[in-house]
Design an enzyme around this catalytic site. Structure first.
Site, PDB file in Angstrom:
ATOM      1  N   ARG A 136       0.817  -1.219   0.000  1.00  0.00           N
ATOM      2  CA  ARG A 136       0.000   0.000   0.000  1.00  0.00           C
ATOM      3  C   ARG A 136       0.848   1.266   0.000  1.00  0.00           C
ATOM      4  NH1 ARG A 136      -4.589  -1.993   4.274  1.00  0.00           N
ATOM      5  NH2 ARG A 136      -5.860  -3.083   2.728  1.00  0.00           N
ATOM      6  N   LYS A 146     -19.640 -18.120   0.466  1.00  0.00           N
ATOM      7  CA  LYS A 146     -21.062 -18.103   0.797  1.00  0.00           C
ATOM      8  C   LYS A 146     -21.906 -17.215  -0.110  1.00  0.00           C
ATOM      9  CE  LYS A 146     -20.570 -19.049   5.663  1.00  0.00           C
ATOM     10  NZ  LYS A 146     -20.568 -18.462   6.997  1.00  0.00           N
ATOM     11  N   GLY A 174     -10.431  -9.482  -2.075  1.00  0.00           N
ATOM     12  CA  GLY A 174      -9.580 -10.391  -1.299  1.00  0.00           C
ATOM     13  C   GLY A 174      -9.007 -11.597  -1.996  1.00  0.00           C
ATOM     14  N   GLY A 179     -13.243  -3.888   0.181  1.00  0.00           N
ATOM     15  CA  GLY A 179     -14.611  -3.450   0.495  1.00  0.00           C
ATOM     16  C   GLY A 179     -15.120  -2.352  -0.424  1.00  0.00           C
TER      17      GLY A 179
HETATM   18  P1  AMP Z   1     -14.830 -15.164  -0.065  1.00  0.00           P
HETATM   19  O1  AMP Z   1     -14.097 -14.473   1.053  1.00  0.00           O
HETATM   20  O2  AMP Z   1     -16.298 -15.210   0.099  1.00  0.00           O
HETATM   21  O3  AMP Z   1     -14.375 -14.708  -1.423  1.00  0.00           O
HETATM   22  O4  AMP Z   1     -14.420 -16.678   0.073  1.00  0.00           O
HETATM   23  C1  AMP Z   1     -13.124 -17.154  -0.133  1.00  0.00           C
HETATM   24  C2  AMP Z   1     -13.003 -18.471   0.544  1.00  0.00           C
HETATM   25  O5  AMP Z   1     -13.928 -19.374  -0.014  1.00  0.00           O
HETATM   26  C3  AMP Z   1     -11.647 -19.099   0.395  1.00  0.00           C
HETATM   27  O6  AMP Z   1     -11.032 -19.134   1.652  1.00  0.00           O
HETATM   28  C4  AMP Z   1     -11.949 -20.496  -0.102  1.00  0.00           C
HETATM   29  O7  AMP Z   1     -11.215 -21.485   0.570  1.00  0.00           O
HETATM   30  C5  AMP Z   1     -13.423 -20.666   0.201  1.00  0.00           C
HETATM   31  N1  AMP Z   1     -14.051 -21.660  -0.666  1.00  0.00           N
HETATM   32  C6  AMP Z   1     -14.084 -21.658  -1.999  1.00  0.00           C
HETATM   33  N2  AMP Z   1     -14.697 -22.757  -2.470  1.00  0.00           N
HETATM   34  C7  AMP Z   1     -15.054 -23.488  -1.387  1.00  0.00           C
HETATM   35  C8  AMP Z   1     -15.709 -24.739  -1.208  1.00  0.00           C
HETATM   36  N3  AMP Z   1     -16.111 -25.466  -2.261  1.00  0.00           N
HETATM   37  N4  AMP Z   1     -15.922 -25.178   0.042  1.00  0.00           N
HETATM   38  C9  AMP Z   1     -15.506 -24.445   1.096  1.00  0.00           C
HETATM   39  N5  AMP Z   1     -14.883 -23.250   1.000  1.00  0.00           N
HETATM   40  C10 AMP Z   1     -14.651 -22.777  -0.238  1.00  0.00           C
END
Ligand code: AMP
Length: 419
Positions: A35, A220, A376, A399
């Site tokens: 940064r 999620k 991220g 964000g």
């Molecule tokens: P996000 O912060 O929502 O972008 O989520 C990223 C995280 O999603 C990473 O740490 C991945 O390990 C997790 N992730 C991706 N695919 C899967 C999966 N099939 N099952 C569990 N975690 C997952």
């Protein structure tokens, strides 16, 4: 609108809001200076024009004022090194001494202010966590009037205002948005980093070449709902990947074994699919999965159709058939947004899908597509796979980028651009 390139800083004092909120170790040493480096082009341009600099930033979430753990003094030497100038330090961003130091700056001189968040007025609200009742009572005293005074004082240090802190552009804080009112439109502008982010977001959300494909991965559905809903009014293709896959698969009647699933979001998943249909958006879902018998890199694995995952097994990445389908859609696109990995890319054995998506994006970019990677973990992916140079832009925004994609007006952008 004023731009940093056109502006001549000779003889001017510039207040530059940067994001020097870098990670520090327990000895207050910088562990990643990305940064700080990212702001260098802006800071150097001002100095080489013959201007002087007042650099302002936040650091962490201090719970008391001042909290030495979050002092910007820790980064002073490094900023001096990178700029090649002996940077002065104001141990308080307010106060007569600081005003004097700012007023006394000569061409080519630099003053770094102490952490803006040592004052609640920066954020305009109590910090939320207090060591004791006294702190809590003091925190409540933040009023609009106090915040105005704080902002006016910061503005009084300088002749012009430059915002190069995209990471905080989604916050209407004193130094990121409110301060802009104190400068007329010829004397406020984005820094180079912020300008690049703003242009990238504009290309994705407004000035979009078609087809536009968004790849939404990650864990999620719940954390991505607003983004997905907004994208359904913008994109031609929406690729759903990562842990979200299984909520959709289950909602459509598939068997997902022990895969990640948000059971309270099954109806929502179906609603999103309906909405996509109504908007003529093609939703591209996985057809096969790489499944594992434990959440571990060492687990046994196999490839199965995505809706036929046996009990005791979970989908941790997409399979080869899905990789091909995703890649074909991506390679035929002219605008691409990637947010979130296709699988648990932290485990080496489940990186293949994310790498394949990244490589398809690089190929499309070579053919002239505009590709933006942001948020991220997809940034971590392109770094891990060495694909940074092959995509059009990697956002530093986190964000702020996600809020822009959700369709929100970012106060830090609005304050300078006027809309
Ligand atoms: P996000 O912060 O929502 O972008 O989520 C990223 C995280 O999603 C990473 O740490 C991945 O390990 C997790 N992730 C991706 N695919 C899967 C999966 N099939 N099952 C569990 N975690 C997952």
């Amino acid at each position: 609108m004023q731009t940093i390139d056109k502006f001549n800083f000779a003889g001017k004092r510039a207040f530059v809001r940067v994001d020097f909120n870098v990670p520090l170790n327990e000895n207050s040493e910088i562990t990643d200076d990305t940064r700080i480096r990212a702001a260098m082009p802006t800071l150097k341009k001002i100095l080489s024009d013959g201007g002087s600099l007042i650099i302002a930033s936040h650091m962490g979430r201090p719970k008391k004022n001042p909290d030495p753990k979050y002092s910007l003094k820790s980064i002073l030497a490094h900023v001096s090194d990178l700029l090649g100038v002996d940077v002065k330090f104001a141990p308080d961003c307010m106060g007569e001494e600081t005003a004097k130091m700012a007023a006394g700056l000569k061409a080519g001189e630099v003053l770094l202010l102490e952490n803006l968040r040592f004052y609640e007025e920066e954020e305009g609200k109590p910090r939320g966590e207090f060591a004791n009742d006294d702190e809590k009572a003091a925190a409540k005293k933040v009023t609009k009037e106090n915040q105005k005074k704080f902002t006016a004082t910061l503005a009084s240090y300088a002749d012009c205002y430059v915002n190069d802190a995209f990471g905080t552009a989604h916050r209407a804080h004193a130094s990121t948005a409110l301060i802009a009112k104190y400068f007329d439109e010829n004397n406020k502008m984005f820094g180079y980093l912020m300008e690049k982010e703003v242009i990238a977001v504009h290309k994705i959300m407004t000035d979009t070449a078609r087809p536009f494909t968004a790849i939404m991965g990650g864990s999620k559905v719940s954390s991505k709902i607003e983004i997905i809903e907004n994208l359904l009014t913008k994109v031609d293709n929406l690729i759903i990947a990562g842990g979200m896959t299984y909520t959709f698969t289950k909602a459509l009647g598939g068997k997902i074994g022990n895969s990640l699933c948000e059971d309270d979001k099954l109806d929502l998943a179906l609603e999103l699919l309906e909405k996509a249909k109504a908007n003529n958006v093609k939703v591209v879902l996985a057809v096969d999965a790489k499944i594992a018998d434990a959440f571990s890199n060492e687990a046994n694995t196999q490839f199965v159709p995505v809706g036929e995952i046996p009990d005791g097994w979970q989908g941790l990445d997409i399979g080869p058939a899905t990789e091909k389908i995703f890649a074909d859609v991506i390679k035929a696109s002219k605008t691409i947004l990637w947010n979130g990995p296709t699988g648990v890319f932290e485990f080496e054995n489940f990186t293949h899908g994310s790498r394949a998506v990244g490589e398809a994006i690089v190929e499309a970019t070579k053919k002239g597509a505009f590709s933006l990677v942001g948020g991220g973990d997809s940034v971590a992916c392109v770094n891990k796979f060495g694909l940074v140079d092959g995509v059009s832009y990697v956002s530093t925004g986190g964000g702020a980028l996600l809020e822009a994609i959700e369709g929100r007006v970012l106060p830090g952008i609005e304050a300078i651009r006027g809309f």
